[in-house]
Design a protein around this motif. Structure first.
Motif, PDB file in Angstrom:
ATOM      1  N   GLN A 193       0.833  -1.201   0.000  1.00 42.51           N
ATOM      2  CA  GLN A 193       0.000   0.000   0.000  1.00 42.51           C
ATOM      3  C   GLN A 193       0.869   1.255   0.000  1.00 42.51           C
ATOM      4  O   GLN A 193       0.564   2.236  -0.688  1.00 42.51           O
ATOM      5  N   LEU A 194       1.974   1.216   0.755  1.00 38.83           N
ATOM      6  CA  LEU A 194       2.864   2.380   0.837  1.00 38.83           C
ATOM      7  C   LEU A 194       3.477   2.703  -0.519  1.00 38.83           C
ATOM      8  O   LEU A 194       3.527   3.867  -0.934  1.00 38.83           O
ATOM      9  N   LYS A 195       3.934   1.653  -1.242  1.00 34.18           N
ATOM     10  CA  LYS A 195       4.528   1.885  -2.551  1.00 34.18           C
ATOM     11  C   LYS A 195       3.495   2.395  -3.551  1.00 34.18           C
ATOM     12  O   LYS A 195       3.792   3.257  -4.386  1.00 34.18           O
ATOM     13  N   ASN A 196       2.267   1.887  -3.468  1.00 35.91           N
ATOM     14  CA  ASN A 196       1.214   2.372  -4.355  1.00 35.91           C
ATOM     15  C   ASN A 196       0.898   3.841  -4.065  1.00 35.91           C
ATOM     16  O   ASN A 196       0.663   4.626  -4.987  1.00 35.91           O
ATOM     17  N   LYS A 197       0.923   4.216  -2.791  1.00 34.28           N
ATOM     18  CA  LYS A 197       0.680   5.608  -2.435  1.00 34.28           C
ATOM     19  C   LYS A 197       1.788   6.509  -2.985  1.00 34.28           C
ATOM     20  O   LYS A 197       1.519   7.593  -3.523  1.00 34.28           O
ATOM     21  N   GLU A 198       3.042   6.058  -2.878  1.00 33.87           N
ATOM     22  CA  GLU A 198       4.162   6.855  -3.386  1.00 33.87           C
ATOM     23  C   GLU A 198       4.036   7.068  -4.898  1.00 33.87           C
ATOM     24  O   GLU A 198       4.258   8.169  -5.406  1.00 33.87           O
ATOM     25  N   LYS A 199       3.677   5.997  -5.629  1.00 33.93           N
ATOM     26  CA  LYS A 199       3.527   6.119  -7.084  1.00 33.93           C
ATOM     27  C   LYS A 199       2.373   7.047  -7.438  1.00 33.93           C
ATOM     28  O   LYS A 199       2.470   7.879  -8.339  1.00 33.93           O
TER      29      LYS A 199
END
Length: 356
Positions: free
Chosen positions: A261-267
């Motif tokens: 979820q964190l990586k998706n938020k960053e993208k």
């Protein structure tokens, strides 16, 4: 023009001296800034030096013609002089191009947004082919790509897909791809063998740094949901996909490519910054007003920048009237001939405006 070129050469030499100094070599930030500035000047200085050398040879050839020469030697010198003058004219034209204002976004990475427009399922399948075309083009240039978000159809097409392209000069080349792309062919869904026309839109946005766009946490609504893949199959059952809504503008960005979820938020935040940056540019500069609408249009069949005609294996770029009969190669990422022609036309137009 030549006073400016002389100043650029002088600055280039000064930067060479600075880069040799111990205090600069021990300061990574200064070293990076000076090396970057010198690299930006390098091509212009190189061409200017060649121009000076050719000009000197012209003066020497003219001086020789003042001497007593036999007819054969005089004819040889005249031919050499004519060739040198042609070379100098070419170098002067190239210098004018090099001195044109640079787009500050040209070296940036980009986000490519492809959306199916008119044509239903066939448009979605065409969007998938455009995505592959740009992936292959990026691969040929040594650029890296990553899918940020995608909305699939049951037949393997895309309602919309967002791809990041990482590589020096990506925006400089891909910015010309913004607009409506039209395909003419017999769709796989057509049983009668009739040729259909469908469209997909492409938008190209430069990726920007956090410092270039200020985003306040209070202006964001962040929702999470389960990622899905082609045909509606579940990718995972955790709430890893992220949808970010920028409340002041209503811009919505989602990302479900990563399991984190964190990586998706960053993208998603990277895409949001790019869209907000593009919106700010559009509002600040009158000539870029409604840039996205003018570039992409409504997706209607009558609006197009390029047509891909399968029956005739033909690709036509309508902005410059260029037609190539090698559709398969273009769809396999062989876009350089088209993009280079668009760059040349863009530069020519800038020169016409500057000299008017």
């Amino acid at each position: 023009m030549f006073d400016r070129l002389a100043s650029m050469e002088e600055r280039y030499e000064h930067l060479s001296q600075l880069l040799c100094r111990p205090d600069v070599a021990s300061d990574p930030e200064k070293l990076r800034l000076y090396a970057k500035e010198q690299a930006e000047l390098a091509e212009t200085v190189e061409v200017y030096r060649e121009w000076k050398k050719v000009s000197q040879n012209i003066d020497e050839a003219k001086a020789m013609l003042q001497d007593k020469l036999d007819d054969e030697m005089r004819e040889f010198v005249r031919a050499e002089l004519a060739e040198l003058q042609r070379r100098r004219e070419g170098l002067e034209h190239r210098l004018k191009i090099l001195l044109l204002p640079k787009d500050p976004n040209d070296d940036k990475d980009v986000f490519l947004e492809i959306r199916a427009a008119a044509g239903g399922e066939e448009a979605a399948l065409f969007a998938a082919e455009l995505l592959r075309m740009y992936q292959r083009y990026a691969e040929k240039h040594g650029w890296k790509t990553e899918i940020i978000d995608a909305s699939y159809t049951d037949m393997g097409g895309y309602r919309e897909v967002v791809m990041a392209v990482h590589g020096k000069g990506a925006y400089a080349k891909l910015k010309f791809e913004s607009g409506t792309h039209r395909v003419q062919r017999v769709p796989v869904t057509e049983s009668g063998g009739r040729i259909h026309t469908s469209t997909a839109t492409v938008a190209v946005l430069p990726e920007v740094e956090e410092v270039e766009v200020e985003i306040h946490e209070k202006d964001l609504r962040i929702d999470t949901f389960c990622s899905t893949g082609p045909g509606g199959q579940s990718v995972n059952t955790t709430q890893s996909a992220v949808r970010i809504t920028h409340l002041p503008t209503g811009i919505v960005v989602s990302c479900q490519d990563e399991k984190s979820q964190l990586k998706n938020k960053e993208k998603a935040m990277r895409v949001l910054r790019a869209r907000l940056y593009e919106k700010a540019q559009r509002e600040q500069q009158e000539e870029l007003a409604a840039k996205r609408r003018l570039q992409v249009g409504t997706g209607d069949r009558s609006e197009r920048i390029r047509t891909y005609n399968f029956p005739q294996s033909r690709v036509t770029d309508h902005r410059i009237g260029l037609t190539l009969h090698k559709l398969d190669a273009v769809l396999d990422g062989e876009l350089d001939e088209i993009i280079q022609a668009l760059i040349v036309e863009s530069q020519a137009e800038m020169l016409r405006v500057r000299e008017a």
